[in-house]
Scaffold this motif. Structure first.
Motif, PDB file in Angstrom:
ATOM      1  N   GLY A 151      -4.639 -10.106  -3.936  1.00 37.40           N
ATOM      2  CA  GLY A 151      -5.550 -11.028  -4.614  1.00 37.40           C
ATOM      3  C   GLY A 151      -5.097 -11.265  -6.034  1.00 37.40           C
ATOM      4  O   GLY A 151      -3.962 -11.655  -6.275  1.00 37.40           O
ATOM      5  N   GLU A 152      -5.973 -10.969  -6.986  1.00 32.87           N
ATOM      6  CA  GLU A 152      -5.648 -11.162  -8.403  1.00 32.87           C
ATOM      7  C   GLU A 152      -5.029  -9.927  -9.048  1.00 32.87           C
ATOM      8  O   GLU A 152      -4.720  -9.943 -10.243  1.00 32.87           O
ATOM      9  CB  GLU A 152      -6.921 -11.552  -9.176  1.00 32.87           C
ATOM     10  N   THR A 153      -4.866  -8.864  -8.287  1.00 37.16           N
ATOM     11  CA  THR A 153      -4.336  -7.615  -8.834  1.00 37.16           C
ATOM     12  C   THR A 153      -3.078  -7.203  -8.076  1.00 37.16           C
ATOM     13  O   THR A 153      -2.673  -7.858  -7.111  1.00 37.16           O
ATOM     14  CB  THR A 153      -5.376  -6.489  -8.731  1.00 37.16           C
ATOM     15  N   TYR A 154      -2.499  -6.112  -8.513  1.00 36.38           N
ATOM     16  CA  TYR A 154      -1.347  -5.521  -7.834  1.00 36.38           C
ATOM     17  C   TYR A 154      -1.695  -4.090  -7.453  1.00 36.38           C
ATOM     18  O   TYR A 154      -2.423  -3.401  -8.162  1.00 36.38           O
ATOM     19  CB  TYR A 154      -0.121  -5.488  -8.747  1.00 36.38           C
ATOM     20  N   VAL A 155      -1.123  -3.653  -6.345  1.00 33.90           N
ATOM     21  CA  VAL A 155      -1.218  -2.265  -5.920  1.00 33.90           C
ATOM     22  C   VAL A 155       0.178  -1.679  -6.060  1.00 33.90           C
ATOM     23  O   VAL A 155       1.142  -2.220  -5.517  1.00 33.90           O
ATOM     24  CB  VAL A 155      -1.698  -2.162  -4.450  1.00 33.90           C
ATOM     25  N   LEU A 156       0.292  -0.595  -6.822  1.00 36.64           N
ATOM     26  CA  LEU A 156       1.571   0.061  -7.043  1.00 36.64           C
ATOM     27  C   LEU A 156       1.657   1.293  -6.173  1.00 36.64           C
ATOM     28  O   LEU A 156       0.673   2.018  -6.005  1.00 36.64           O
ATOM     29  CB  LEU A 156       1.729   0.472  -8.509  1.00 36.64           C
ATOM     30  N   ASN A 157       2.845   1.526  -5.605  1.00 37.04           N
ATOM     31  CA  ASN A 157       3.057   2.676  -4.758  1.00 37.04           C
ATOM     32  C   ASN A 157       4.449   3.236  -5.040  1.00 37.04           C
ATOM     33  O   ASN A 157       5.443   2.523  -4.886  1.00 37.04           O
ATOM     34  CB  ASN A 157       2.927   2.285  -3.285  1.00 37.04           C
TER      35      ASN A 157
END
Length: 179
Positions: free
Chosen positions: A140-146
Motif C-alpha cells: 500500500g502506502e508503506t514498505y515492509v522490510l525483511n
C-alpha cells in the motif's frame, strides 16, 4: 595548521583526555561507553563533518582524520564506533543536492544531536554494495522490510536507524534507504 583546524583538533584532544579516564574500565567490563557518546553529542563532535549552515563543525576530510587520530589517543573503541556515524554522514554531505530533505536530515544530526547508524552492510552482500539481502516490499502506502543484521556499530545509542535494502519488484533492481 589553520586556527579552525587547531580548534577542531583541540576539541578532539579534550574529549580524548576525558575518555582516557574510563577507557580501561570499559575494556575490562566489556561495556559500551554511553557517557563518551553523550559528551561528543554535547560538544558537537557528532556533527563534525556537517556544514556550519546546518549546525555542524564543517570539518573537511583532513580535519576529520586528524580529529579521529587525536580522539583515538583517549579511547580507540569510542573512536572506531563514532567513525561509523561520521563516515556515513560525511558521505551524505558529499552527495547532498540542497534539497529540503538534506537540510532536515543534517539539522536533526547536528542541532538535534542525533546519532545515525544501522544496517548498511550485511553478511550476504559479500562487499557488493549494489544489492542488499534486506528486502523492501511495497504494501500500500508503506514498505515492509525483511532481513537481518548481525552487528551494528553504536547500536546502544542510535537515534536514527538506517537500513539499506533492495526494493522488491523494481526492474532493474534498485537499492533503497530507509531511516
Amino acid at each position: 595548521m589553520s586556527d579552525r583546524r587547531n580548534q577542531l583538533v583541540a576539541l578532539a584532544a579534550a574529549l580524548a583526555a576525558d575518555f582516557a579516564t574510563r577507557a580501561g574500565e570499559h575494556d575490562r567490563a566489556n561495556s559500551f561507553p554511553v557517557e563518551n557518546v553523550d559528551k561528543m553529542k554535547a560538544a558537537g563532535y557528532t556533527a563534525l563533518v556537517i556544514p556550519e549552515k546546518y549546525g555542524g563543525l564543517s570539518a573537511d576530510l583532513e580535519d576529520f582524520a586528524l580529529c579521529q587520530e587525536q580522539l583515538a589517543q583517549g579511547c580507540a573503541a569510542t573512536t572506531i564506533a563514532i567513525n561509523m556515524h561520521l563516515f556515513g554522514i560525511g558521505s551524505m554531505v558529499e552527495r547532498a543536492t540542497g534539497r529540503p530533505q538534506d537540510e532536515l536530515f543534517f539539522d536533526a544530526i547536528a542541532r538535534g544531536r542525533q546519532i545515525l547508524g544501522g544496517g548498511i552492510s550485511e553478511p550476504e552482500t559479500g562487499g557488493d554494495w549494489g544489492y542488499f539481502a534486506t528486502r523492501a516490499r511495497r504494501d500500500g502506502e508503506t514498505y515492509v522490510l525483511n532481513g537481518r543484521k548481525t552487528f551494528t556499530s553504536l547500536s546502544p545509542v542510535i537515534d536514527l536507524f538506517m537500513v539499506m535494502t533492495t526494493i522488491e519488484g523494481s526492474n532493474p533492481p534498485a537499492a533503497g534507504t530507509f531511516v
